[in-house]
Design a protein around this motif. Sequence first.
Motif, PDB file in Angstrom:
ATOM      1  N   ALA A 119      -2.765  39.552  68.506  1.00 34.27           N
ATOM      2  CA  ALA A 119      -2.233  39.232  67.532  1.00 34.27           C
ATOM      3  C   ALA A 119      -1.999  37.688  67.224  1.00 34.27           C
ATOM      4  O   ALA A 119      -1.791  36.835  66.289  1.00 34.27           O
ATOM      5  CB  ALA A 119      -1.545  40.843  66.814  1.00 34.27           C
ATOM      6  N   MET A 124      -0.589  35.628  63.896  1.00 31.30           N
ATOM      7  CA  MET A 124       0.558  37.019  62.970  1.00 31.30           C
ATOM      8  C   MET A 124       2.091  36.635  63.063  1.00 31.30           C
ATOM      9  O   MET A 124       1.526  37.068  64.072  1.00 31.30           O
ATOM     10  CB  MET A 124      -0.386  38.318  62.717  1.00 31.30           C
ATOM     11  N   TRP A 127       5.912  41.257  61.371  1.00 36.44           N
ATOM     12  CA  TRP A 127       5.202  42.532  60.616  1.00 36.44           C
ATOM     13  C   TRP A 127       3.387  42.355  60.524  1.00 36.44           C
ATOM     14  O   TRP A 127       3.000  43.645  59.817  1.00 36.44           O
ATOM     15  CB  TRP A 127       5.908  42.212  59.379  1.00 36.44           C
ATOM     16  N   GLN A 128       2.795  41.933  60.490  1.00 42.47           N
ATOM     17  CA  GLN A 128       1.606  41.317  60.176  1.00 42.47           C
ATOM     18  C   GLN A 128       0.410  42.642  61.295  1.00 42.47           C
ATOM     19  O   GLN A 128      -0.012  43.537  61.513  1.00 42.47           O
ATOM     20  CB  GLN A 128       1.200  40.581  59.453  1.00 42.47           C
ATOM     21  N   ARG A 129       1.367  42.453  62.275  1.00 44.73           N
ATOM     22  CA  ARG A 129       1.339  42.954  63.474  1.00 44.73           C
ATOM     23  C   ARG A 129       0.827  44.362  63.701  1.00 44.73           C
ATOM     24  O   ARG A 129       0.243  44.979  63.708  1.00 44.73           O
ATOM     25  CB  ARG A 129       1.695  42.389  64.971  1.00 44.73           C
ATOM     26  N   TYR A 131       1.478  45.896  61.169  1.00 47.05           N
ATOM     27  CA  TYR A 131       0.956  46.898  59.921  1.00 47.05           C
ATOM     28  C   TYR A 131      -0.531  46.579  59.698  1.00 47.05           C
ATOM     29  O   TYR A 131      -1.317  47.839  60.108  1.00 47.05           O
ATOM     30  CB  TYR A 131       1.248  46.191  57.980  1.00 47.05           C
ATOM     31  N   ARG A 132      -1.538  45.637  60.512  1.00 47.59           N
ATOM     32  CA  ARG A 132      -2.897  45.215  60.471  1.00 47.59           C
ATOM     33  C   ARG A 132      -3.281  45.477  62.119  1.00 47.59           C
ATOM     34  O   ARG A 132      -4.713  46.058  62.221  1.00 47.59           O
ATOM     35  CB  ARG A 132      -2.931  44.175  60.592  1.00 47.59           C
ATOM     36  N   VAL A 133      -2.267  45.939  63.111  1.00 46.02           N
ATOM     37  CA  VAL A 133      -3.212  46.367  65.038  1.00 46.02           C
ATOM     38  C   VAL A 133      -2.130  47.495  64.837  1.00 46.02           C
ATOM     39  O   VAL A 133      -2.402  48.204  65.637  1.00 46.02           O
ATOM     40  CB  VAL A 133      -2.481  44.723  65.623  1.00 46.02           C
ATOM     41  N   PRO A 136      -2.600  51.185  63.017  1.00 45.25           N
ATOM     42  CA  PRO A 136      -3.597  51.790  62.377  1.00 45.25           C
ATOM     43  C   PRO A 136      -4.290  52.606  63.886  1.00 45.25           C
ATOM     44  O   PRO A 136      -4.599  53.405  64.105  1.00 45.25           O
ATOM     45  CB  PRO A 136      -4.802  50.752  62.228  1.00 45.25           C
TER      46      PRO A 136
END
Length: 240
Positions: A119, A124, A127-129, A131-133, A136
């Motif tokens: 990531a 990323m 925060w993106q890491r 939320y997206r990695v 989930p």
Amino acid sequence: MDTLVFVWNNAASIGHMLVDHVLLVLAGVGCAIVTGVALGIVITLNERLARVVLYTAAMLMTIPSIALFGLLIPVLSLIGQGIGFLPAAIALFLYSQLPILRNTYAAIRNLDPALREAALGMGMTPWQRLYRVEMPIAVPIIMAGVRMAVVMNIGIAAIATYIGAGGLGRLISRGLSQSDPRQLVAGAVIVALLAILADLGLATLQWRLTPQGMRPRRARFLWRRGAPFTSTAVQSAEAR
């Protein structure tokens, strides 16, 4: 047979008790999910803080429910809420912290470092890491903690009737005080059925929230509560 007749003749009042019971559990566990998941993510950044928070949550779990209700009554009496819904909801909130906190912490801490590096290599932000990695992959383990909290607190909420919180515990308390086995058995059975149905419903939700590549076989998953996710992640976190 007498118990079934009693439930049939008092279906309306039992329905109101059931709604009160469910609302009480939803209030306590719902607030605990918000704070527990957020705090569980935060403590992954500091090992010392994680130990303090997890030990504190574990200590709260050792307090008997009646004793905790008793401790909350004088405090909340200062604002005129010593008995009733509020102290019961706060107690359930406190009891829900440990399973949600611990599972969130275990899920984030034991994520494969290669995923974080991938990531980061994709550019990323943290925060993106998250939320997206990370989230989930962590959601199934967090949901296992939520299931434990809900099932546990459905039982504890029955004791909250002794501080005026209502719910299905009224059947049990009245059955004991009136020596009426119909009410006692009806209350115990309905609470047990509610816990089973809640667990199966949350198991289905947990399965749906699990990324497809991580999903176990559905039938096996539903009947083995939390089994696919109480593996090395949770065990290693408890060892810490």
